[in-house]
Design a protein around this motif. Structure first.
Motif, mmCIF file in Angstrom:
data_model
loop_
_atom_site.group_PDB
_atom_site.id
_atom_site.type_symbol
_atom_site.label_atom_id
_atom_site.label_comp_id
_atom_site.label_asym_id
_atom_site.label_seq_id
_atom_site.Cartn_x
_atom_site.Cartn_y
_atom_site.Cartn_z
ATOM 1 N N SER A 189 0.288 14.305 -0.495
ATOM 2 C CA SER A 189 1.636 13.941 -0.949
ATOM 3 C C SER A 189 2.008 12.539 -0.465
ATOM 4 C CB SER A 189 2.669 14.941 -0.429
ATOM 5 O OG SER A 189 2.394 16.236 -0.914
ATOM 6 N N LEU A 190 2.664 11.773 -1.325
ATOM 7 C CA LEU A 190 3.082 10.426 -0.973
ATOM 8 C C LEU A 190 4.118 10.476 0.159
ATOM 9 C CD1 LEU A 190 3.134 7.342 -1.628
ATOM 10 C CD2 LEU A 190 5.053 7.853 -3.176
ATOM 11 N N ILE A 191 3.868 9.694 1.214
ATOM 12 C CA ILE A 191 4.848 9.583 2.305
ATOM 13 C C ILE A 191 5.795 8.436 1.992
ATOM 14 C CG2 ILE A 191 5.191 9.312 4.784
ATOM 15 C CD1 ILE A 191 2.231 9.939 5.152
ATOM 16 N N ARG A 192 5.194 7.247 1.837
ATOM 17 C CA ARG A 192 6.003 6.067 1.516
ATOM 18 C C ARG A 192 5.098 4.936 1.046
ATOM 19 N NH1 ARG A 192 7.243 4.747 7.849
ATOM 20 N NH2 ARG A 192 7.419 7.003 7.914
ATOM 21 N N LYS A 193 5.731 3.949 0.422
ATOM 22 C CA LYS A 193 5.042 2.721 0.030
ATOM 23 C C LYS A 193 5.514 1.598 0.940
ATOM 24 C CE LYS A 193 4.488 4.046 -4.832
ATOM 25 N NZ LYS A 193 4.756 3.679 -6.253
ATOM 26 N N GLN A 194 4.550 0.831 1.455
ATOM 27 C CA GLN A 194 4.866 -0.239 2.393
ATOM 28 C C GLN A 194 4.459 -1.585 1.808
ATOM 29 O OE1 GLN A 194 6.963 1.483 4.363
ATOM 30 N NE2 GLN A 194 6.120 0.566 6.236
ATOM 31 N N PRO A 195 5.345 -2.582 1.889
ATOM 32 C CA PRO A 195 5.049 -3.878 1.271
ATOM 33 C C PRO A 195 3.976 -4.696 1.987
ATOM 34 C CG PRO A 195 7.120 -3.968 2.480
ATOM 35 C CD PRO A 195 6.695 -2.540 2.486
ATOM 36 N N LEU B 179 -4.020 15.232 7.052
ATOM 37 C CA LEU B 179 -5.049 14.435 6.402
ATOM 38 C C LEU B 179 -4.391 13.249 5.700
ATOM 39 C CD1 LEU B 179 -8.158 14.785 6.129
ATOM 40 C CD2 LEU B 179 -7.728 15.778 3.865
ATOM 41 N N TYR B 180 -4.736 12.049 6.153
ATOM 42 C CA TYR B 180 -4.096 10.834 5.656
ATOM 43 C C TYR B 180 -5.068 9.992 4.828
ATOM 44 C CZ TYR B 180 -0.117 11.607 8.787
ATOM 45 O OH TYR B 180 0.992 12.129 9.414
ATOM 46 N N LYS B 181 -4.502 9.287 3.843
ATOM 47 C CA LYS B 181 -5.252 8.302 3.069
ATOM 48 C C LYS B 181 -4.257 7.259 2.569
ATOM 49 C CE LYS B 181 -4.983 10.766 -1.368
ATOM 50 N NZ LYS B 181 -5.753 11.378 -2.480
ATOM 51 N N CYS B 182 -4.796 6.182 1.996
ATOM 52 C CA CYS B 182 -3.918 5.143 1.465
ATOM 53 C C CYS B 182 -4.490 4.610 0.161
ATOM 54 C CB CYS B 182 -3.709 4.023 2.477
ATOM 55 S SG CYS B 182 -5.195 3.048 2.820
ATOM 56 N N ASP B 183 -3.654 3.866 -0.564
ATOM 57 C CA ASP B 183 -4.036 3.339 -1.857
ATOM 58 C C ASP B 183 -3.444 1.947 -2.030
ATOM 59 O OD1 ASP B 183 -3.017 3.055 -4.937
ATOM 60 O OD2 ASP B 183 -4.953 4.075 -4.853
ATOM 61 N N ILE B 184 -4.272 1.007 -2.494
ATOM 62 C CA ILE B 184 -3.798 -0.342 -2.809
ATOM 63 C C ILE B 184 -4.007 -0.560 -4.301
ATOM 64 C CG2 ILE B 184 -4.139 -2.813 -2.443
ATOM 65 C CD1 ILE B 184 -4.977 -2.216 0.405
ATOM 66 N N SER B 185 -2.932 -0.787 -5.035
ATOM 67 C CA SER B 185 -2.995 -0.912 -6.485
ATOM 68 C C SER B 185 -3.977 -2.003 -6.898
ATOM 69 C CB SER B 185 -1.597 -1.239 -7.028
ATOM 70 O OG SER B 185 -1.622 -1.373 -8.431
ATOM 71 N N ALA C 277 0.832 -1.210 0.000
ATOM 72 C CA ALA C 277 0.000 0.000 0.000
ATOM 73 C C ALA C 277 0.859 1.248 0.000
ATOM 74 C CB ALA C 277 -0.921 0.011 1.215
ATOM 75 N N ALA C 278 0.309 2.301 -0.570
ATOM 76 C CA ALA C 278 0.961 3.611 -0.562
ATOM 77 C C ALA C 278 0.198 4.517 0.404
ATOM 78 C CB ALA C 278 0.961 4.212 -1.958
ATOM 79 N N PHE C 279 0.934 5.280 1.214
ATOM 80 C CA PHE C 279 0.323 6.152 2.216
ATOM 81 C C PHE C 279 0.598 7.621 1.870
ATOM 82 C CE2 PHE C 279 0.777 2.092 4.236
ATOM 83 C CZ PHE C 279 -0.350 1.972 5.027
ATOM 84 N N TYR C 280 -0.433 8.446 2.052
ATOM 85 C CA TYR C 280 -0.351 9.862 1.686
ATOM 86 C C TYR C 280 -0.731 10.740 2.870
ATOM 87 C CZ TYR C 280 -0.484 7.990 -3.089
ATOM 88 O OH TYR C 280 -0.223 7.296 -4.246
ATOM 89 N N LYS C 281 -0.079 11.887 2.950
ATOM 90 C CA LYS C 281 -0.418 12.913 3.945
ATOM 91 C C LYS C 281 -0.593 14.235 3.228
ATOM 92 C CE LYS C 281 1.368 15.367 8.020
ATOM 93 N NZ LYS C 281 1.777 16.653 7.422
ATOM 94 N N ASP C 282 -1.748 14.844 3.411
ATOM 95 C CA ASP C 282 -2.056 16.125 2.775
ATOM 96 C C ASP C 282 -1.829 16.076 1.262
ATOM 97 O OD1 ASP C 282 -2.651 17.129 5.304
ATOM 98 O OD2 ASP C 282 -0.591 17.801 5.635
#
Length: 391
Positions: free
Chosen positions: A119-125, A141-147, A112-117
């Motif tokens: 902007s991408l913070i980091r991608k975690q396996p 403000l945080y959100k995440c994305d799973i390809s 998953a990829a994690f975002y704050k405001d």
């Protein structure tokens, strides 16, 4: 704080089915201050959603007959396939925070990829990310994305100060030393220590009282007029927990918890004099009635409940009586979530009830509180139910 559409969700203001007069209410895009019976099923002390939907997104809280309310909890229900699990309540500076990005139907350890405001913070396996030793700069403000699955809704993470008192006691002797701190280290995070007393309102450390030493405010010689309510406040407005300190010119104090205690915890009270050993026999009182006499000057209340909340004092024969202190028992709002693919339990929210009794300066006395209004809270949550609100 985020849930999939169709989940079963149970909310409760109490740890058991005792009738303590609490009502669960909410603000959403379609109702304001609506009680549980208008939008869910009541079962004892619980309020149950059998099938939660996006229209149930909003702010939830517990309210008593007497007026006090718990902290507010923001719930977001999505019809999408990805959610971000994160703390429901504001996190304390210095704590570690873990975020989990998960889908409704697949394992929770997908990359998953994690975002704050934005902007991408980091991608975690493995789908989770830990922020260590959070500070005010981590608020956002945080959100995440799973390809291949999609993006979660956004959630605001609030970082708040933890006001600590050393020595840890709500009662202190005149001419004692006390140190109050808004932070765990000497970082400059913009926190200001303020107080309300019988002679001044919202004055900050160094403004006629106390001296700043890094992140701490030290009062080297306390006086009775230093009794009052203390809190940390940021430039942006959010405040920390409030602490009520009572300074006495007498010869006996009751050492009790500075902060509200959690339902089910054990609480020890210590009755002590200024000049003699702290293990003298003492009598303990609640709401003016004798509870028990203890030969060693301390008393433990095991597994506290709401019935233990009240005004406590103690007496040592030949030395005198302590001032009274209100002990608050925290009400816990439980969220139990059952989904086809996971079960999670979140313990959230504390209720801070402050009472004014005699010379005891408390948060419920509006003249001694920072200016905060519930009406503004109610208006704000209707405007945008995905915004974090605090009380």
């Amino acid at each position: 704080s985020q849930f999939f559409q169709g989940a079963f969700v149970s909310l409760s203001c109490e740890e058991d089915d005792s009738c303590a007069g609490w009502t669960l209410r909410r603000n959403t895009s379609r109702d304001t201050r609506a009680a549980c019976e208008y939008w869910a099923d009541t079962a004892g002390s619980s309020c149950n959603f059998s099938h939660i939907v996006p229209l149930d997104s909003g702010v939830y809280w517990c309210e008593s007959r007497e007026g006090p309310i718990s902290n507010m909890v923001n719930l977001t229900v999505t019809g999408g396939s990805v959610i971000l699990q994160r703390p429901v309540l504001p996190v304390m500076e210095g704590d570690d925070v873990t975020l989990l990005c998960k889908t409704k139907t697949t394992p929770s350890n997908l990359p998953a990829a994690f975002y704050k405001d934005g902007s991408l913070i980091r991608k975690q396996p493995t789908g989770h990310m830990t922020i260590q030793h959070v500070s005010r700069s981590d608020e956002g403000l945080y959100k995440c994305d799973i390809s291949g699955h999609g993006e979660s809704p956004s959630s605001w993470i609030t970082v708040t100060a933890r006001l600590t008192v050393s020595p840890s006691s709500s009662q202190l002797f005149k001419e004692d030393f006390v140190s109050l701190s808004c932070e765990e280290d000497d970082s400059s995070a913009g926190w200001t220590l303020r107080r309300n007393t019988s002679r001044e309102q919202r004055t900050q450390c160094g403004d006629g009282w106390g001296k700043n030493y890094g992140s701490s405010c030290n009062i080297t010689h306390l006086y009775t007029w230093d009794s009052g309510v203390y809190w940390c406040e940021s430039r942006e407005g959010p405040i920390s927990n409030m602490v009520n300190l009572t300074v006495t010119g007498g010869s006996v104090i009751l050492q009790s918890p500075v902060l509200p205690v959690m339902e089910g915890d054990d609480v020890t009270l210590l009755c002590k004099t200024k000049t003699t050993p702290s293990n003298l026999p003492a009598a303990f009182y609640k709401d003016g009635s004798l509870i028990r006499k203890q030969p060693t000057g301390h008393m433990t209340i095991q597994h506290v409940s709401r019935s233990d909340e009240g005004l406590y004092k103690c007496d040592i024969s030949g030395h005198g009586e302590s001032p009274s202190s209100w002990i608050t028992v925290t009400v816990v709002l439980h969220l139990v979530v059952f989904c086809p693919y996971f079960i999670c339990t979140l313990l959230v929210v504390s209720l801070f009830r402050h009472r004014a009794k005699g010379n005891y300066l408390c948060g419920s006395n509006l003249a001694t509180q920072p200016e905060q209004g519930l009406d503004d809270e109610y208006n704000d949550v209707i405007t945008d139910v995905t915004t974090e609100h605090h009380f």
